[in-house]
Design a protein around this motif. Sequence first.
Motif, mmCIF file in Angstrom:
data_model
loop_
_atom_site.group_PDB
_atom_site.id
_atom_site.type_symbol
_atom_site.label_atom_id
_atom_site.label_comp_id
_atom_site.label_asym_id
_atom_site.label_seq_id
_atom_site.Cartn_x
_atom_site.Cartn_y
_atom_site.Cartn_z
ATOM 1 N N MET A 164 -8.752 -5.423 60.587
ATOM 2 C CA MET A 164 -7.735 -4.401 60.366
ATOM 3 C C MET A 164 -7.028 -4.580 59.026
ATOM 4 N N SER A 165 -6.847 -5.817 58.575
ATOM 5 C CA SER A 165 -6.219 -6.057 57.271
ATOM 6 C C SER A 165 -6.610 -7.444 56.789
ATOM 7 N N ALA A 166 -6.510 -7.635 55.472
ATOM 8 C CA ALA A 166 -6.882 -8.926 54.886
ATOM 9 C C ALA A 166 -6.425 -8.972 53.441
ATOM 10 N N THR A 167 -6.390 -10.180 52.911
ATOM 11 C CA THR A 167 -6.127 -10.418 51.491
ATOM 12 C C THR A 167 -7.380 -11.005 50.863
ATOM 13 N N ALA A 168 -7.765 -10.452 49.701
ATOM 14 C CA ALA A 168 -8.953 -10.932 48.986
ATOM 15 C C ALA A 168 -8.508 -11.556 47.672
ATOM 16 N N PRO A 169 -8.433 -12.902 47.598
ATOM 17 C CA PRO A 169 -8.050 -13.549 46.334
ATOM 18 C C PRO A 169 -9.119 -13.341 45.269
ATOM 19 N N ALA A 170 -8.696 -13.276 44.020
ATOM 20 C CA ALA A 170 -9.628 -13.064 42.915
ATOM 21 C C ALA A 170 -10.592 -14.229 42.790
ATOM 22 N N PHE A 171 -11.844 -13.944 42.514
ATOM 23 C CA PHE A 171 -12.884 -14.961 42.342
ATOM 24 C C PHE A 171 -13.825 -14.480 41.244
ATOM 25 N N LEU A 172 -14.090 -15.351 40.263
ATOM 26 C CA LEU A 172 -14.984 -15.015 39.153
ATOM 27 C C LEU A 172 -16.355 -15.599 39.389
ATOM 28 N N SER A 173 -17.360 -14.744 39.404
ATOM 29 C CA SER A 173 -18.732 -15.201 39.550
ATOM 30 C C SER A 173 -19.198 -15.829 38.241
#
Length: 959
Positions: A396-405
């Motif tokens: 229903m909800s979430a936080t996606a922290p930044a990640f650099l490939s």
Amino acid sequence: MTRFEVKPICAAIMLLSAYGAPALAQTTTDNAAPSANTSAATSASSGASASGDMASGADAAQAQPAQAFPATAQPLPETAQAPAVVQVTGLRGSLRSAEAIKRDSLQVVDAINAEDIGKFPDRQAGDALQRVAGVQVGRDRGQTSTVIIRGLPDVVTTIDGNEIFTAAARRLSYEDLPVQSIGGLEVYKSATPNQLEGGIAGGVNVRLRSPFDAKGYSFTGYIEDRMNQTNGSDASKDTHNPGGGFSVSNRWDTGVGEMGALLDVAVNREKWTFPVQWVDRPDGIFSVSPDGTATRLENAAQYTAAPGDVLGQLPNIGGIYNSGTRERQSIHGAFQWKISPRLQATAQYLGTGYQGRNAVNYILNIATGAPRLTNVVLAPQGDYCNTSRGVICPIMSATAPAFLSPRDPYDWFPYTATSTWGQKERTYTHFLNLALRYADGPVTVNTHVAYTRSKFVNDTVIVDQQVPGASSSVYAVGSDGHGGYNAITTPGSANALRDPNQFVLRGLVQNWSEQAGQQFQWRSDGTYRLGGDGFFRAVLAGVRLSERKVSNHSAERASDLAGSVRPTPAGLFGPGFEELVPGLDRLGGPWYTPSANYLIENADTVRNVYGQPSGRVPDDPTRLFDQRERNATFYLSGRFETELGGIKVSGEAGARVLKDKRKLRGQNRIGDVVTDVDLSTSETNVLPSMSAIVNWNEQWQSHLSAGKTLTRPGFRELNPALSLIPPTVNAPGSGGAGNPDLSPTKSKNIDATLEYYFAKNGYAQIALFHRDIDGYLQNFTQDETINGVTYRVSRPQNSGKGTLRGAELSAQKFFDFLPGFWRDFGVQANYTWIDGDNETRTSLNSDQFTKTALIGVAKQNYNLALLYEGNGITGRLAATRRGDYVEQIAEDPFRQDRVVKATTFVDLSIGYELTPNVSLHFDAINLTKAKFESELGPYQPRDIRYNMTTYGLSLRYKM
């Protein structure tokens, strides 16, 4: 109600003709409404027809006897003008005129006439059609784009009986046709042999205004201003949208016969908005831990969570702020010449134009690409968690922290971007119809020659820009069941979407398309009235020849900037390149994106910066599509009249024979396999039909009909050319193409009604209908790899056998029986119940089928209008509801049906006569702020599309 229940009901109503006649025949009252069919024998013997000796409608209302036979399908000019013989005075008179059409027609038909149309807050024909019983409409970008009869979109459109279309489509774009030029709209739900084939759902005939509709000189005009309010976006500003038009006609007695001329012109301008928040199909599967963290899993046929975890699925969330300006113009001219009492000539020209500048402003956050999530909230366990690939509950909800490939310095997860499509488009359509009508004694012959030319042109420039290093807090399910953004942040900005310095440029896509169509058509219809009192009263025969050419030319090219460092948009193009668009409230409000106006007005500058030459991309031969279709049609039918047990029964039986020849040229591409298409096909079909009216007495009657109908595939559906939208870094590409191997959709139809007509005005009706459908078109989406890139490509295909059945309840009445003030009120109401199923292929071109719902068919629909006419005031408060319906069958990845929720639109129109010639009108459209909402199931929303609310004020003049 099952199909086995509907058919016996239809049969039962039919059997009443034989067994129920005596009972109903005894219920006649002295003050019953007179039937338009009561003088049929007299009219037949005198040779009169719907247009009689071709006097004007106003004259005919006083001088003509009743019709020889009930008014029939629109292809006969005398029936196309039939409504003119009813004296129309105000809203009551208009409703009574439409009621007469319904009562006297051999088909099951509903109609609205000029005065009635003028009481609605509608600018275009499609908007007015939603007021008809059993008709629903689809809306796109703030206008009616689709007309649906009894749940099906396969509707043939004619103008005064002649086929009409827009560009390369088979159908008319109803938004292009203004109500200014319309004398009436008739919706046919069953067919007779003389009707144009092409709609298994039914047909819509547009009656253009004619100079002989009025007694003499006539002038009408209007000016208006409409205020559009955007819903779902508080930052949007209200816009004012002017419109105006006039119509002038006259008729003269000359030494060579009576002549009449008419000219009407209309121009409408509009600034529109159409915000959309979308939730993509479930894409990312995560192993969710009890502490609210989650790890992304690789794609698999079956998923397995880590020990102690559960599976959750998260969709991608984004939006589109659609906006633009559009202008529509129309000019309609007509000339009529009564050469002699037996011969009349008519010429009609209709030209429509459309110009639009559109901004399609995207925003997207591909959180499913993130390797880890935090603050995950799962939906509670339920049946919706049980999927074909494991027990997977919606996130229903979430936080996606930044990640650099490590693959690329700009390959950030989640991928956050905005994008703008700057579009210029235009359409023109020219329609010319020349007609002769000869009537002498028992013989009537009508001949039409018509020519249509139409073209649509679109030029689009698309530029993407990215926010590197963005983290996102998103929700897929909010308090209203739909998704949005809590926050999009970067280390340098707490609101990155409103900071132009946080963006870098991504790719450029440019495409264009030109679709053109033209048609010559000729038809001749003849009627010979036999006279006497025999069973058969008339013989009808006709022939129609047409040649239709369509073409499609288009091209597309994707480009990217050279170099390893991506510049900021403002740094490369200057501060005027970006625009802060109002956005959607649920996505955080405004966001920066490339300016559509800049892309349109400086297209070559943008192309050159991306290393591309000025001007359009060269024509792509793999997208070329040309088709020629020739149709030859002959019909023969007989009209009959008899009595069964003292009950009058009249009708028509016959058949329509079609010979179609088609030549199609293009290229078909599936994946990387490209094949040339050069097809020549020939097909013959026979469409028998029988219709009857049973006059139980002067107030009760039934319409009964059975027959076959056919719908040819649209030219766009046959077009094999593949159109692709390239993918972004983490968003899949998409595309669409036609299918040159499609077959016509065929249907066997049964209709039955029982109607009661009140003494002074109004009626009540129950109608039952059944359709056995074979080859209904459905879109099928599959992943295809083209040049190493995966696209979701949709193509149409014929399904198997299907069934549609249902019932309509409708009533219309002014309350003349009430005292005083209350007698000026009236009501229109209809309710349609529909059920259906279909055999859907399990994959593209598969021979395996599965039983599914019919796409686009809503089970319950209604229209309800409260009317008022008195003391110089005319008012109408109307509610239109379309129930839940399936939009897509077995959507990937979990093979779920996508369902659109029920929607109710409420409109208001009030007019006040300032003088006998001048009136002031107030209109309100979508007072309920109705919106489009779709879902896959509980806790799995898809789109929410916000329709505008419009208020209008107009001044109208007539003399």
